[in-house]
Scaffold this active site. Sequence first.
Site, PDB file in Angstrom:
ATOM      1  N   GLY A 223       8.745   3.393   2.037  1.00  0.00           N
ATOM      2  CA  GLY A 223       8.800   3.363   3.486  1.00  0.00           C
ATOM      3  C   GLY A 223       8.716   2.302   4.238  1.00  0.00           C
ATOM      4  O   GLY A 223       9.344   2.471   5.533  1.00  0.00           O
ATOM      5  N   ILE A 224       8.011   1.282   3.824  1.00  0.00           N
ATOM      6  CA  ILE A 224       7.999  -0.009   4.723  1.00  0.00           C
ATOM      7  C   ILE A 224       9.624  -0.545   4.875  1.00  0.00           C
ATOM      8  O   ILE A 224      10.028  -0.963   5.814  1.00  0.00           O
ATOM      9  CB  ILE A 224       7.103  -1.099   4.150  1.00  0.00           C
ATOM     10  CG1 ILE A 224       5.769  -0.803   4.073  1.00  0.00           C
ATOM     11  CG2 ILE A 224       7.325  -2.505   4.912  1.00  0.00           C
ATOM     12  CD1 ILE A 224       4.667  -1.478   3.390  1.00  0.00           C
TER      13      ILE A 224
ATOM     14  N   ARG B 206       1.062  -7.090  -1.423  1.00  0.00           N
ATOM     15  CA  ARG B 206      -0.070  -7.484  -1.969  1.00  0.00           C
ATOM     16  C   ARG B 206      -0.009  -8.933  -2.517  1.00  0.00           C
ATOM     17  O   ARG B 206       1.088  -9.601  -2.879  1.00  0.00           O
ATOM     18  CB  ARG B 206      -0.176  -6.569  -3.353  1.00  0.00           C
ATOM     19  CG  ARG B 206      -0.673  -5.217  -2.998  1.00  0.00           C
ATOM     20  CD  ARG B 206      -1.970  -5.107  -2.420  1.00  0.00           C
ATOM     21  NE  ARG B 206      -2.553  -3.779  -2.018  1.00  0.00           N
ATOM     22  CZ  ARG B 206      -2.425  -2.878  -1.067  1.00  0.00           C
ATOM     23  NH1 ARG B 206      -1.573  -3.636  -0.067  1.00  0.00           N
ATOM     24  NH2 ARG B 206      -2.741  -1.909  -0.913  1.00  0.00           N
TER      25      ARG B 206
ATOM     26  N   GLU C 137      -7.905 -12.995  -2.144  1.00  0.00           N
ATOM     27  CA  GLU C 137      -7.707 -12.318  -0.647  1.00  0.00           C
ATOM     28  C   GLU C 137      -9.368 -11.820  -0.556  1.00  0.00           C
ATOM     29  O   GLU C 137     -10.024 -11.105  -1.616  1.00  0.00           O
ATOM     30  CB  GLU C 137      -6.975 -11.621  -0.577  1.00  0.00           C
ATOM     31  CG  GLU C 137      -7.036 -10.761   0.885  1.00  0.00           C
ATOM     32  CD  GLU C 137      -5.795  -9.669   1.044  1.00  0.00           C
ATOM     33  OE1 GLU C 137      -6.350  -8.624   1.438  1.00  0.00           O
ATOM     34  OE2 GLU C 137      -4.692  -9.791   0.940  1.00  0.00           O
TER      35      GLU C 137
ATOM     36  N   HIS D 269      -4.580  -9.542   6.745  1.00  0.00           N
ATOM     37  CA  HIS D 269      -4.271  -8.402   6.170  1.00  0.00           C
ATOM     38  C   HIS D 269      -4.287  -7.523   7.327  1.00  0.00           C
ATOM     39  O   HIS D 269      -5.308  -6.235   7.106  1.00  0.00           O
ATOM     40  CB  HIS D 269      -5.277  -7.827   4.922  1.00  0.00           C
ATOM     41  CG  HIS D 269      -4.663  -6.964   3.931  1.00  0.00           C
ATOM     42  ND1 HIS D 269      -4.960  -6.886   2.723  1.00  0.00           N
ATOM     43  CD2 HIS D 269      -3.797  -5.801   4.270  1.00  0.00           C
ATOM     44  CE1 HIS D 269      -4.489  -5.967   2.171  1.00  0.00           C
ATOM     45  NE2 HIS D 269      -3.619  -5.136   3.058  1.00  0.00           N
TER      46      HIS D 269
ATOM     47  N   ALA E 211      -1.859  -5.945   9.040  1.00  0.00           N
ATOM     48  CA  ALA E 211      -0.350  -5.330   9.448  1.00  0.00           C
ATOM     49  C   ALA E 211      -0.793  -3.928   9.849  1.00  0.00           C
ATOM     50  O   ALA E 211      -0.031  -3.256  10.488  1.00  0.00           O
ATOM     51  CB  ALA E 211       0.492  -5.392   8.003  1.00  0.00           C
ATOM     52  N   ASN E 212      -1.727  -3.283   9.439  1.00  0.00           N
ATOM     53  CA  ASN E 212      -2.365  -2.017   9.677  1.00  0.00           C
ATOM     54  C   ASN E 212      -3.573  -2.090   9.901  1.00  0.00           C
ATOM     55  O   ASN E 212      -4.351  -2.005   8.944  1.00  0.00           O
ATOM     56  CB  ASN E 212      -1.669  -1.084   8.629  1.00  0.00           C
ATOM     57  CG  ASN E 212      -2.478   0.415   8.986  1.00  0.00           C
ATOM     58  OD1 ASN E 212      -1.859   0.944   9.580  1.00  0.00           O
ATOM     59  ND2 ASN E 212      -3.557   0.605   7.913  1.00  0.00           N
TER      60      ASN E 212
END
Length: 319
Positions: free
Chosen positions: A151-152, A232, A261, A280, A282-283
């Site tokens: 999807g991305i 990731r 992370e 982290h 982006a969403n």
Amino acid sequence: MTAVTGTRTLKVAVGPKGTRDWVRDAVLAAGADIVDPDQAEALVWTDDAHGSADQPGPVALRELLDGNVGIKWVQLPWAGVEPYAEAGVFDTEHVWTCGKGVYARPVAEHALALALAGMRELKRYATVRDWTDQSGISLVGGRVTIFGGGGIATELIKLLRPLDCEITVVRRRPEPMEGVKRVLEYETRFDAMRGADLVVVACALTPETQGLISSVELELMEPHAWVVNVARGPHVITEDLVLALREDIIGGAALDVTDPEPLPSGHPLWELPNCLITPHTANTEDMAVPLLSQRITENIRRYGAGEDLLGYVDPQLGY
């Protein structure tokens, strides 16, 4: 819109305890009943995938399923479900779905923002206090390599259309994709690194893709090229990336995910002028809540109607 099987209302459990109200609202919006796990045939599970003091993680999910054999379908919230795969949670006795594709548009938007900011050297310009020489790279008419065909990648390809980029996609199955000049498999990824102005990592984390970007791949990249990772952290070998950035082997890196992370304070990546980092994000949660609510509601409706579900997880592949 109701989630019924025949004349029977679908019974759905929500876990773990303390799950936020909007998750329960999404279940109810589909017309399902929220019940205890021992009465449920479906489960919406929204824990921290890695586990924490407040959230029990994948092990608790496995224990809940083992103790409640009536549950046939499990909806997970995340697009990346590797912690569940690593913990051995997935099996062929249940139907598994996740947030795959839910967050594609905001993550693709962030990937493009990182790419443009990096290639246009906005980090450096944002910190100087004097008029400086001109620099930066245009992505218009450029060559872009995207790792991942989900999807991305699909959404990012749409965003790149006005820039008239030549796009290469590297994925597990080299199937044709609209707007893409060539699709390669991982074994031939070296061909995708050469000549690219931008390399975007947007694939699932599996044993095959862990350490996907190492010193070998970085040395094949153009000296001006940027790598963007919105997937990731372990896709990229951090030590190799630090060396490549320090020695100007590549133009730079823009990272929304890192390994480790969170990235510790004082880590070399923070100080490098050709490295741009976002935590982290982006969403964000504000972006995710309405998107995931829609997915939960729609999948419950589909399950009750006997329709194909969205975001299937392949238990063998682990994503």
